[in-house]
Design a protein around this motif. Structure first.
Motif, short mmCIF file in Angstrom:
data_model
loop_
_atom_site.label_atom_id
_atom_site.label_comp_id
_atom_site.label_asym_id
_atom_site.label_seq_id
_atom_site.Cartn_x
_atom_site.Cartn_y
_atom_site.Cartn_z
N PHE A 169 -6.60 4.70 -6.01
CA PHE A 169 -7.75 5.06 -5.18
C PHE A 169 -7.72 6.57 -4.95
O PHE A 169 -6.77 7.09 -4.35
N ASN A 170 -8.76 7.25 -5.43
CA ASN A 170 -8.84 8.71 -5.32
C ASN A 170 -9.51 9.07 -4.00
O ASN A 170 -10.67 9.50 -3.96
N GLN A 171 -8.74 8.89 -2.92
CA GLN A 171 -9.27 9.20 -1.59
C GLN A 171 -8.11 9.41 -0.63
O GLN A 171 -6.95 9.21 -0.99
N CYS A 177 -2.31 2.30 -4.69
CA CYS A 177 -1.87 3.69 -4.53
C CYS A 177 -3.04 4.58 -4.15
O CYS A 177 -4.09 4.52 -4.76
N VAL A 178 -2.79 5.44 -3.17
CA VAL A 178 -3.83 6.31 -2.65
C VAL A 178 -3.41 7.77 -2.87
O VAL A 178 -2.30 8.16 -2.50
N GLU A 179 -4.30 8.57 -3.47
CA GLU A 179 -4.01 9.99 -3.71
C GLU A 179 -5.33 10.76 -3.74
O GLU A 179 -6.16 10.53 -4.60
N PRO A 180 -5.54 11.71 -2.81
CA PRO A 180 -6.81 12.45 -2.77
C PRO A 180 -6.96 13.52 -3.85
O PRO A 180 -8.08 13.92 -4.17
N ASP A 181 -5.84 13.98 -4.43
CA ASP A 181 -5.89 15.02 -5.46
C ASP A 181 -6.19 14.36 -6.81
O ASP A 181 -5.33 13.65 -7.37
N THR A 182 -7.38 14.58 -7.34
CA THR A 182 -7.81 13.90 -8.57
C THR A 182 -6.91 14.21 -9.75
O THR A 182 -6.53 13.32 -10.52
N SER A 183 -6.58 15.48 -9.95
CA SER A 183 -5.74 15.88 -11.08
C SER A 183 -4.36 15.23 -11.00
O SER A 183 -3.86 14.69 -11.99
N LEU A 184 -3.76 15.27 -9.81
CA LEU A 184 -2.43 14.67 -9.63
C LEU A 184 -2.50 13.16 -9.82
O LEU A 184 -1.60 12.57 -10.44
N LEU A 185 -3.56 12.55 -9.33
CA LEU A 185 -3.73 11.10 -9.50
C LEU A 185 -3.77 10.72 -10.98
O LEU A 185 -3.11 9.77 -11.41
N PHE A 197 0.87 -1.18 0.00
CA PHE A 197 0.00 0.00 0.00
C PHE A 197 0.90 1.23 0.00
O PHE A 197 1.71 1.40 0.91
N ASP A 198 0.77 2.07 -1.01
CA ASP A 198 1.43 3.39 -1.00
C ASP A 198 0.33 4.39 -0.69
O ASP A 198 -0.47 4.74 -1.56
N LEU A 199 0.31 4.87 0.53
CA LEU A 199 -0.80 5.71 0.99
C LEU A 199 -0.62 7.18 0.65
O LEU A 199 -1.48 8.00 0.96
#
Length: 301
Positions: free
Chosen positions: A55-57, A29-37, A7-9
């Motif tokens: 995962f966009n969260q 992979c977890v990233e809350p920033d949609t554009s960056l993801l 898991f890369d959080l």
């Protein structure tokens, strides 16, 4: 060693994920920033052949929503809060102090990257599952401090100091804090060579045990420089051969200037002796147990 699931959080730009993709078969992979993801997903799709799920969260949302476990969890908390740089763990996002216990429930091994400015002893006092602390310097600049936490840890953590030099050589020092605390350092007047520990060793505070692990002596308790009569070729830092004491007649020399525990700063020494900056020589101001010194040296490595 090849492993199954990571898991890369804190995905970000995916630099760490790309490196991990060479080791792990499956990466979440977890990233809350949609554009960056989306940008990172595109780039990693071109670079990596491994199975990567996105995962966009937030890290907290992912841990709440996904009941699965991993072999390893990696987390590099954001060190910005409202566009300001932060260094304390509780000010980073996500807050790894709050997440630590839940992370260890989901994976037996955790790797956390922190600010190089963070005090190591302070972290170790708050985390009881640390199996090792890895301090990485590149060309004598401390770049990363990583903490390996293990669910099965039951002994003191090992401190690992790595510096990659300009020529690509790797200077490695490993020790336990109890070794440093138990070492009674040897002291000496400056003799043939001077040594300055690299940035990783300095960050680790490994000052006493250097006299135990290498054939060097410390110059003074508060002077983080060392000396030896004969050259020590594997000292974890820079080595200088002493040419002699800098005299008034040596004014207007060209040299780099270093001041370590000396009444004069490097700039004050430069002005006093009218030293032109640069060249292959070094003027080093320092204090030994008996006196103050300003030495003209040449760098060996």
């Amino acid at each position: 060693t090849p492993a199954n699931q990571l898991f890369d959080l804190t995905l970000g730009t995916g630099i760490d994920t790309f490196a991990f993709s060479r080791i792990f078969k499956n990466i979440f992979c977890v990233e809350p920033d949609t554009s960056l993801l989306n940008i990172t997903r595109h780039n990693l799709g071109l670079l990596s052949k491994q199975t990567i799920k996105y995962f966009n969260q937030t890290a907290e949302q992912f841990l709440n929503d996904q009941p699965i476990s991993a072999d390893w969890i990696f987390i590099d908390p954001s060190r910005r809060n409202l566009d300001k740089r932060v260094f304390d763990l509780e000010d980073s996002t996500p807050n790894v102090l709050e997440l630590k216990d839940s992370l260890l429930l989901r994976s037996p091994e955790i790797l956390i990257k922190t600010s190089p400015m963070l005090d190591i002893s302070s972290v170790l006092n708050r985390w009881k599952n640390v199996t090792s602390v890895i301090i990485i310097a590149v060309q004598n600049e401390c770049r990363e401090v990583l903490y390996h936490l293990s669910r099965f840890q039951n002994q003191a953590p090992k401190i690992i100091c790595l510096n990659v030099t300009t020529s690509g050589n790797k200077q490695l020092l490993e020790f336990y804090q109890k070794e440093e605390e138990a070492t009674a350092p040897e002291y000496s007047k400056p003799s043939g060579y001077l040594y300055e520990p690299n940035a990783a060793v300095m960050k680790a505070g490994a000052f006493r045990l250097l006299t135990k692990k290498f054939t060097v002596a410390k110059l003074a308790a508060s002077t983080q420089l060392y000396t030896s009569e004969n050259l020590v070729e594997d000292f974890p830092g820079r080595a200088f051969k002493i040419i002699g004491k800098l005299e008034k007649k040596d004014r207007d020399v060209q040299a780099n200037v270093i001041s370590r525990n000396h009444p004069l700063s490097a700039e004050q020494i430069r002005k006093k002796y009218n030293i032109r900056d640069g060249g292959d020589k070094f003027v080093i101001g320092f204090s030994s147990q008996e006196e103050k010194h300003i030495m003209l040296t040449t760098r060996i490595y």
